[in-house]
Design a protein around this motif. Structure first.
Motif, PDB file in Angstrom:
ATOM      1  N   ALA A 287       1.107   1.801  -9.700  1.00 20.67           N
ATOM      2  CA  ALA A 287       2.245   1.295  -8.923  1.00 20.67           C
ATOM      3  C   ALA A 287       1.978   1.419  -7.425  1.00 20.67           C
ATOM      4  CB  ALA A 287       3.513   2.060  -9.306  1.00 20.67           C
ATOM      5  N   LEU A 288       1.352   2.514  -6.999  1.00 20.50           N
ATOM      6  CA  LEU A 288       1.019   2.689  -5.584  1.00 20.50           C
ATOM      7  C   LEU A 288       0.028   1.629  -5.117  1.00 20.50           C
ATOM      8  CD1 LEU A 288       0.688   6.576  -5.484  1.00 20.50           C
ATOM      9  CD2 LEU A 288       2.389   5.221  -4.245  1.00 20.50           C
ATOM     10  N   GLU A 289      -0.926   1.314  -5.958  1.00 23.42           N
ATOM     11  CA  GLU A 289      -1.900   0.282  -5.604  1.00 23.42           C
ATOM     12  C   GLU A 289      -1.222  -1.076  -5.458  1.00 23.42           C
ATOM     13  OE1 GLU A 289      -6.412  -1.002  -6.941  1.00 23.42           O
ATOM     14  OE2 GLU A 289      -5.078  -0.084  -8.412  1.00 23.42           O
ATOM     15  N   ALA A 290      -0.310  -1.373  -6.375  1.00 23.35           N
ATOM     16  CA  ALA A 290       0.434  -2.636  -6.294  1.00 23.35           C
ATOM     17  C   ALA A 290       1.314  -2.661  -5.044  1.00 23.35           C
ATOM     18  CB  ALA A 290       1.282  -2.827  -7.550  1.00 23.35           C
ATOM     19  N   GLY A 291       1.925  -1.529  -4.717  1.00 21.97           N
ATOM     20  CA  GLY A 291       2.760  -1.464  -3.518  1.00 21.97           C
ATOM     21  C   GLY A 291       1.964  -1.702  -2.252  1.00 21.97           C
ATOM     22  N   ALA A 292       0.762  -1.129  -2.180  1.00 23.83           N
ATOM     23  CA  ALA A 292      -0.097  -1.335  -1.011  1.00 23.83           C
ATOM     24  C   ALA A 292      -0.487  -2.801  -0.871  1.00 23.83           C
ATOM     25  CB  ALA A 292      -1.346  -0.460  -1.120  1.00 23.83           C
ATOM     26  N   GLN A 293      -0.828  -3.430  -1.981  1.00 18.66           N
ATOM     27  CA  GLN A 293      -1.202  -4.839  -1.950  1.00 18.66           C
ATOM     28  C   GLN A 293      -0.030  -5.704  -1.507  1.00 18.66           C
ATOM     29  OE1 GLN A 293      -2.610  -5.492  -5.937  1.00 18.66           O
ATOM     30  NE2 GLN A 293      -4.620  -4.572  -5.552  1.00 18.66           N
ATOM     31  N   ASP A 294       1.175  -5.346  -1.979  1.00 19.86           N
ATOM     32  CA  ASP A 294       2.360  -6.119  -1.605  1.00 19.86           C
ATOM     33  C   ASP A 294       2.655  -5.976  -0.115  1.00 19.86           C
ATOM     34  OD1 ASP A 294       4.814  -7.665  -2.492  1.00 19.86           O
ATOM     35  OD2 ASP A 294       5.758  -5.926  -1.563  1.00 19.86           O
ATOM     36  N   LEU A 295       2.520  -4.755   0.415  1.00 21.89           N
ATOM     37  CA  LEU A 295       2.754  -4.553   1.847  1.00 21.89           C
ATOM     38  C   LEU A 295       1.770  -5.360   2.686  1.00 21.89           C
ATOM     39  CD1 LEU A 295       3.460  -0.710   1.965  1.00 21.89           C
ATOM     40  CD2 LEU A 295       5.074  -2.538   2.491  1.00 21.89           C
ATOM     41  N   ARG A 296       0.529  -5.352   2.281  1.00 19.67           N
ATOM     42  CA  ARG A 296      -0.479  -6.106   3.038  1.00 19.67           C
ATOM     43  C   ARG A 296      -0.251  -7.604   2.923  1.00 19.67           C
ATOM     44  NH1 ARG A 296      -4.441  -3.540   5.453  1.00 19.67           N
ATOM     45  NH2 ARG A 296      -4.982  -1.408   4.878  1.00 19.67           N
ATOM     46  N   ALA A 297       0.291  -8.041   1.792  1.00 15.18           N
ATOM     47  CA  ALA A 297       0.464  -9.474   1.573  1.00 15.18           C
ATOM     48  C   ALA A 297       1.643 -10.051   2.338  1.00 15.18           C
ATOM     49  CB  ALA A 297       0.634  -9.758   0.079  1.00 15.18           C
TER      50      ALA A 297
END
Length: 391
Positions: A287-297
């Protein structure tokens, strides 16, 4: 038989009572009663047959038995903490500091860890400190931090010390030395501008680190429960960033083993409320990895400077604002492959861009970087200039 060496006995004699009290406060002990030359303290979190642990703290350094009383205290604390008295003694003598404990859960005997697990853990811990310091240093926390960090951030990370490992699988102990507190004191966790101005930068980083890590944990928990990434963006104001989430993931290494982060605060600057440890499990890592990707996107990096060449001009009608594409690199990322950045320029800057394109001159564009669907934009643009050709 005493477990304290002669050299440690001499060091114990040099400890001031305030060192003893500071250590006890930082470990959760509470003052119970004052007996003039000594104080009774207790630790309710640990107990013997339901009764809290109790220790006596000597306050008068004049009697000859003062070193003996300090050694009695050291041995009692060592028994409670499952450590050597010398380790407790050395930590007591350290200057005020905030502590962070990273408990890894590697396979194999307790107290050991594979080298391949320690390398990403240490790298991730360094990146975690960097993200927290950058959030504390910025006028406003950024959900995606620029690659180039201020010197103050680098100096802070260089000041963080690793201590001896602790009992409990494999525990890395890091601490951030704090300046000696002023006589006026500091209001801990005071988010007002006045409170932040009176707070040491090192403590500001520590609490940014805790707040952002705790919020990242909460956001990841909600992601698992409700299949939404919204909380990651909402918590950006407290210092949560894509960089911090990526650091939390990096700590776990390729095997994505869980771990636990806990915090202890300098007794001179008590935080005034509970700061529970953060347990990062394998599902939370995803979930943290997905959150980081979403923030960058979907969220921007603010105040980014892009340097490169104009490769495309697009304006309809032929006057007024127009869109320009610059092929170049963001400041601090010159070692990466150049990418295309789209920007909308007002008429005057568009005319300069057209001239630079015709003459083959480099340009610098400043603004907030937004990346969506693989396309990068600077929006809004806050600055544009043309680099003059060398003579």
């Amino acid at each position: 038989m005493t477990l304290i060496s002669e050299a440690e006995f001499d060091q114990a004699a040099e400890l001031h009572p305030r060192h003893l009290q500071r250590y006890l406060r930082s470990r959760g002990w509470t003052f119970v009663d004052d007996y003039g030359r000594g104080q009774l303290w207790e630790l309710a979190a640990a107990s013997v047959r339901g009764e809290p642990y109790e220790v006596m703290v000597p306050l008068d350094r004049r009697p000859r038995d003062y070193p003996d009383r300090v050694c009695d205290l050291l041995e009692a604390l060592a028994a409670v903490e499952s450590r050597r008295p010398g380790e407790v003694l050395r930590e007591m003598a350290l200057p005020p500091a905030d502590w962070q404990y990273l408990r890894l859960l590697p396979p194999g005997p307790s107290g050991t860890a594979p080298l391949v697990d320690l390398v990403p853990a240490l790298t991730g811990l360094k990146d975690l400190m960097t993200a927290a310091a950058a959030a504390a240093c910025a006028p406003e926390p950024q959900p995606v931090q620029p690659a180039q960090k201020p010197q103050r951030v680098k100096d802070f990370v260089a000041s963080v010390r690793l201590d001896q490992t602790r009992v409990g699988s494999y525990v890395l102990a890091a601490h951030t030395p704090l300046p000696e507190p002023s006589t006026q004191g500091v209001l801990p966790f005071d988010d007002s501008a006045e409170g932040a101005a009176r707070e040491p930068f090192e403590r500001l980083v520590s609490r940014r680190l805790y707040a952002a890590t705790w919020c990242a944990y909460q956001a990841a928990e909600r992601t698992i429960r409700e299949d939404t990434l919204d909380d990651f963006a909402q918590y950006a104001a407290v210092g949560l960033s894509a960089n911090l989430c990526e650091a939390l993931v990096r700590i776990a290494g390729d095997e994505a083993r869980g771990y636990e982060l806990s915090f202890a605060w300098a007794a001179e600057l008590p935080v005034g409320h509970e700061t529970p440890s953060v347990a990062v499990t394998r599902p939370l890592l995803r979930a943290l990895e997905a959150g980081a990707q979403d923030l960058r996107a979907r969220l921007s990096q603010r105040g980014v400077a892009v340097r490169g060449n104009v490769v495309r001009l697009d304006r309809t009608p032929t006057a007024g604002p127009g869109e320009v594409t610059v092929l170049g690199s963001a400041e601090g990322e010159e070692d990466r492959r150049p990418r295309r950045y789209r920007v909308v320029l007002q008429q005057r800057d568009y005319a300069q861009a057209a001239s630079a394109h015709q003459r083959g001159l480099e340009v610098t564009v400043r603004g907030d970087l937004v990346v969506r669907g693989g396309h990068a934009r600077l929006d809004p643009v806050t600055g544009f200039e043309t680099r003059q050709a060398a003579d």
